[in-house]
Design an enzyme around this catalytic site. Structure first.
Site, PDB file in Angstrom:
ATOM      1  N   ARG A 151      47.215  21.713 -82.205  1.00  0.00           N
ATOM      2  CA  ARG A 151      47.401  20.588 -83.187  1.00  0.00           C
ATOM      3  C   ARG A 151      47.254  19.320 -82.616  1.00  0.00           C
ATOM      4  NH1 ARG A 151      52.295  19.624 -84.561  1.00  0.00           N
ATOM      5  NH2 ARG A 151      53.196  21.631 -84.539  1.00  0.00           N
ATOM      6  N   LYS A 157      29.828  16.628 -95.995  1.00  0.00           N
ATOM      7  CA  LYS A 157      28.766  16.212 -96.784  1.00  0.00           C
ATOM      8  C   LYS A 157      27.522  15.998 -95.912  1.00  0.00           C
ATOM      9  CE  LYS A 157      31.363  16.301-100.162  1.00  0.00           C
ATOM     10  NZ  LYS A 157      32.111  15.237-100.783  1.00  0.00           N
TER      11      LYS A 157
HETATM   12  C1  LIG Z   1      33.677  15.109-101.301  1.00  0.00           C
HETATM   13  C2  LIG Z   1      34.140  13.773-101.122  1.00  0.00           C
HETATM   14  C3  LIG Z   1      35.438  13.388-100.712  1.00  0.00           C
HETATM   15  C4  LIG Z   1      36.481  14.849-100.511  1.00  0.00           C
HETATM   16  O1  LIG Z   1      36.078  15.351 -99.298  1.00  0.00           O
HETATM   17  P1  LIG Z   1      36.548  16.887 -98.895  1.00  0.00           P
HETATM   18  O2  LIG Z   1      35.868  17.320 -97.755  1.00  0.00           O
HETATM   19  O3  LIG Z   1      35.948  17.754 -99.928  1.00  0.00           O
HETATM   20  O4  LIG Z   1      37.911  17.187 -98.589  1.00  0.00           O
HETATM   21  C5  LIG Z   1      35.775  12.328-100.437  1.00  0.00           C
HETATM   22  N1  LIG Z   1      35.149  11.084-100.742  1.00  0.00           N
HETATM   23  C6  LIG Z   1      33.675  11.341-101.060  1.00  0.00           C
HETATM   24  C7  LIG Z   1      33.003  10.228-101.349  1.00  0.00           C
HETATM   25  C8  LIG Z   1      33.309  12.766-101.353  1.00  0.00           C
HETATM   26  O5  LIG Z   1      32.021  13.009-101.596  1.00  0.00           O
END
Ligand SMILES: *Cc1c(COP(=O)(O)O)cnc(C)c1O
Length: 386
Positions: free
Chosen positions: A50, A199
């Site tokens: 951790r 993403k």
């Molecule tokens: C998807 C997203 C998040 C959240 O991220 P997770 O990995 O789904 O927890 C935060 N900000 C933006 C702009 C996103 O597209």
């Protein structure tokens, strides 16, 4: 010192990019929770995963280098990264947020941090004077997305950072939509960059992850303490997947952006399309500001169909492009912000910031653009109400 100058090389060789002990050209997946100590207080640099893990550390060093920050931190999701960063605040503090911010960030502030008396104000970061008027004494931080989700509004990051620093605010930029390949907020005055690495950084829709990068040793110490104390760390295997994804970020983004520009132009010229939101189009109100601070308009596009098109029919008619939450993967995805990504924002606020029920968000993938456009075209035509 470094044997390369450009980001396409840093994506592959940045941070800690290989294994000193064996010469392995990839950082191994150190799938371990703990580490043997050579005696009391005699550790070989690690004590518990951790607190620190070599695979995660390699990723953290890589994202710090790419964002030109002091230190990077990897979390189990983008929301875990944002939660850790907001944990710098104290009860009584207030946060300003861009008027269209990721739905989950809004929900976190409105429904979790409100338990701890940390409040928020939705501010117009695209208008400096209006923005400054919202900075009351209790405001301690601002969260900016540029382009912001889902209307792709562009904020002048340097201008908002300068105003914010005059009032001693912490400037946090969610750089998920652009990645350091297209935009580096720390070089524009931000203090902290956060990512949903789920993403574009991961890029293959196969890992959920978050990253944060800070611009000072002081913030690095604080976030390291919060990361270890709250524990939402990214596992070794997922850290490896992200490192692997980041190596191809440049080639993916080049193709993504190429395809997005073609998709935006196609939509803009389509008789069924009422409006296209994309700062890569010269006609977009955010175009000039975005050009100043980013390499190009990025990949994310939103659009609205004319009244005589049925969007439910549109979503059902798509064959290649998939209806799904998320974005940034190699495959093209569409979503319906008002019922999906932004459903956690109350309807009246959605209406006020312009997230209509007719809004469609497109994450253009890296398939052949001819196939993407053909699919969009047939689905739009099939959705016409005759
Ligand atoms: C998807 C997203 C998040 C959240 O991220 P997770 O990995 O789904 O927890 C935060 N900000 C933006 C702009 C996103 O597209």
């Amino acid at each position: 010192m470094s044997h390369y100058q450009y980001i396409n090389s840093a994506l592959i060789h940045g941070g800690i990019s290989n294994d000193e002990r064996t010469g392995a050209v990839n950082v191994p997946i150190y799938q371990t929770s703990t580490y043997q100590q050579d005696g009391l207080g005699k550790m070989r640099g690690y004590e518990y995963s951790r607190t620190g893990n070599p695979t995660r550390e390699a990723l953290e060093a890589l994202i710090a280098e790419l964002e030109e920050g002091v230190a990077g931190f990897a979390f189990a999701s983008g929301m875990a990264a944002i939660t850790a960063v907001l944990s710098l605040l104290h009860s009584g503090d207030r946060v300003l947020i861009s008027s269209n911010v990721y739905g989950g960030t809004f929900r976190l502030l409105a429904q979790v941090f409100d338990h701890f008396s940390i409040s928020y104000t939705i501010a117009d970061t695209t208008d400096a004077a209006k923005y400054e008027a919202d900075i009351t004494d209790d405001v301690k931080a601002v969260i900016i997305e540029s382009p912001a989700n889902p209307l792709m509004t562009v904020t002048d990051i340097r201008e908002i950072a300068d105003i914010s620093h005059k009032h001693d605010l912490l400037v946090i930029v969610d750089n998920t939509f652009m990645t350091p390949y297209l935009q580096k907020p720390l070089t524009l005055g931000a203090d902290i960059v956060v990512h949903s690495a789920t993403k574009y950084l991961g890029g293959h829709s196969d890992v959920v992850a978050g990253l944060a990068v800070v611009n000072s040793e002081e913030l690095a110490k604080k976030i390291a303490f919060i990361q270890n104390s709250t524990g939402g760390v990214l596992p070794p295997f997922d850290s490896f997947l992200l490192i692997r994804g980041i190596k191809t970020l440049g080639v993916r983004m080049d193709r993504h952006v190429d395809n997005a520009l073609k998709a935006a132009e196609f939509l803009q010229n389509h008789k069924a399309v009422k409006h296209v939101y994309y700062p890569g189009l010269a006609t977009d109100p955010g175009y000039a500001t975005n050009q100043k601070q980013a390499k190009n308009g990025g990949v994310m596009i939103s659009f609205e169909l004319q009244e005589n098109y049925d969007i439910e029919k549109f979503f059902e008619s798509l064959k290649l492009v998939m209806l799904a939450e998320s974005l940034g993967g190699v495959e093209s995805l569409v979503c319906h912000p008002s019922t999906m990504t932004h459903a956690s924002i109350p309807a009246d606020i959605r209406a006020k910031v312009g997230i209509t029920d007719g809004l469609i968000r497109l994450s253009t993938g890296i398939e052949d653009i001819r196939d993407i456009l053909a699919d969009l075209d047939q689905a739009i035509n099939a959705s016409e109400v005759k």
